[in-house]
Scaffold this motif. Structure first.
Motif, short mmCIF file in Angstrom:
data_model
loop_
_atom_site.label_atom_id
_atom_site.label_comp_id
_atom_site.label_asym_id
_atom_site.label_seq_id
_atom_site.Cartn_x
_atom_site.Cartn_y
_atom_site.Cartn_z
N LYS A 1 0.80 -1.22 0.00
CA LYS A 1 0.00 0.00 0.00
C LYS A 1 0.84 1.28 0.00
CE LYS A 1 -4.19 -1.67 2.35
NZ LYS A 1 -5.12 -1.41 3.47
N ARG B 1 -3.15 2.17 -7.95
CA ARG B 1 -3.65 2.07 -6.58
C ARG B 1 -5.16 1.95 -6.59
NH1 ARG B 1 -0.90 3.08 -2.28
NH2 ARG B 1 0.49 4.65 -3.19
N GLY C 1 -6.62 0.79 -1.37
CA GLY C 1 -5.28 1.34 -1.31
C GLY C 1 -4.21 0.40 -1.79
N PHE C 2 -4.60 -0.84 -2.13
CA PHE C 2 -3.61 -1.82 -2.61
C PHE C 2 -3.13 -1.46 -4.01
CE2 PHE C 2 -5.49 -4.49 0.74
CZ PHE C 2 -4.33 -5.04 1.29
#
Length: 429
Positions: free
Chosen positions: A31, A240, A245-246
């Motif tokens: 992240k 993203r 948020g990964f």
């Protein structure tokens, strides 16, 4: 006449803090930020910091190094602007002669103006005003990007136009968003300026920049068409997820460049966003801008002193709130929606130089009004400060644009730089 001040340096404590900020930003492999490269120079060409950490991709990346090459998107615009101003200096084109520009690029003559019709469609009407080179360079031509404006998103989808990676000039010719000269709209003006440059000189923009900017400034690995050796260590794109948020690896927008399949025909070299470059090469360009148009290393001049002054002038005094218009993304893989394009404390009037955001009051970080900053789509950002004699580029490889982790890091680093700036004492011989 007083002697010039010594070129600025950054205290070792500041250098350590910058490295620590970068190391911390890339620590979370899922992240965080996959990899970062920073380059800082002063007006004498001293390399104050070249540092890298992380990976070129969140999934299949190699270690990021100071020799990693980035697709820098709209960071290309500043270099293309300087190239066009060289032509102005030589009397080959006038900044404000719209008749002349529309003869060089006659495709501009018939561009309509687009508006929403209130029913999910669009309406087209003829334009009444002509477009000048200055309008292309300062984003007041009316040209926009389809991922930035709803009217153009509808048009591009209907006509199957890809204005981000165009195959030819026709795919850049989306309708105008307003009458030329009446508003600030961010888009393909510099791509059209690059086309004008090619038609005036008879050279591709790659050939022209190599001869007139890259070679004089010793920018060896700066190109629209990186070879296989350069592509062995290029920064891949990473997307993203807006919800989690990964990060995941994302197909590069310039697939023909990455796969080197552009030799089967005409390859459009985009003056508004096509460059591949190393940050330490880009800061060679910035060091010439803060050194009155002369490379502090090669001693070669790329533009005249008075032209450098023009670059720093506010080009949009009639549009002091151009960046405060809410921005809604029409391609969430490329652009984050936002209420402000650029934000300063107190919301003072906004300026735009040739071709970057120009603060009209000092930045809260310590950067002066004699400065500018801008960035590229996959979150590379630069700033330069003529008064303080300093320039910086921070390069990442994350989409969408204005990633909060990268932008916050960019301004944190800027604050550290100015908090730890000093000028060595002159030594009299």
């Amino acid at each position: 006449m007083s002697s010039p001040l010594p070129a600025p340096k950054i205290k070792e404590e500041g250098i350590s803090k910058i490295k620590s900020l970068i190391d911390g930003a890339i620590k979370d492999r899922k992240k965080g930020i996959p990899g970062l490269v920073i380059s800082i120079v002063n007006s004498k060409g001293d390399r104050l910091l070249d540092y890298a950490n992380g990976l070129t991709s969140v999934e299949t990346g190699e270690p990021m190094t100071t020799d990693t090459i980035f697709w820098v998107g709209s960071c290309t615009k500043f270099i293309t602007t300087v190239a066009c101003l060289q032509l102005v200096e030589r009397g080959l084109i006038d900044l404000d002669d719209s008749d002349q520009l529309e003869e060089i690029v006659p495709e501009l003559k018939t561009l309509p103006i687009v508006s929403l019709d209130g029913k999910g469609g669009i309406h087209l009407r003829p334009k009444k005003r002509k477009i000048s080179l200055r309008m292309l360079l300062n984003h007041t031509s009316g040209l926009g990007y389809s991922f930035w404006y709803e009217e153009l998103a509808i048009y591009a989808k209907y006509f199957n136009v890809n204005d981000l990676d165009p195959k030819d000039v026709q795919q850049l010719l989306l309708p105008l968003l307003c009458e030329p000269g009446t508003d600030w709209k961010y888009g393909a003006g510099l791509d059209i300026a690059g086309i004008a440059l090619e038609r005036i000189t008879g050279l591709t923009i790659e050939e022209y920049l190599k001869k007139n900017i890259f070679e004089p400034l010793d920018m060896k690995d700066s190109t629209f068409i990186p070879n296989s050796d350069l592509l062995k260590n290029y920064a891949k794109l990473n997307l993203r997820d807006s919800e989690t948020g990964f990060l995941r690896e994302y197909p590069h927008i310039y697939q023909r460049v990455i796969k080197q399949t552009y030799n089967d025909g005409y390859f459009f070299q985009a003056g508004g966003g096509g460059l591949f470059i190393k940050p330490k090469e880009y800061t060679k360009f910035l060091s010439a801008i803060i050194n009155d148009g002369v490379s502090p290393i090669t001693k070669k001049r790329i533009i005249k002193s008075e032209t450098v002054g023009l670059i720093y002038e506010n080009q949009v005094p009639n549009f002091p709130d151009y960046g405060r218009v809410p921005r809604v993304s029409f391609n969430k893989h490329l652009l984050n929606s936002s209420q402000h394009l650029v934000r300063q404390a107190g919301d003072p009037p906004q300026g735009w130089g040739l071709s970057y955001f120009k603060p009209l009051v000092p930045m809260g970080t310590g950067r002066s009004i004699d400065s500018g900053n801008w960035g590229g789509l996959s979150n590379q950002f630069y700033w330069f400060d003529r008064k303080n004699g300093l320039a910086l580029m921070l390069a990442s490889n994350v989409l969408p644009f204005t990633d909060k982790k990268v932008t916050s890091l960019f301004f944190k680093i800027e604050k550290v730089v100015f908090d730890h700036l000093y000028r060595p004492r002159s030594i009299k011989l």
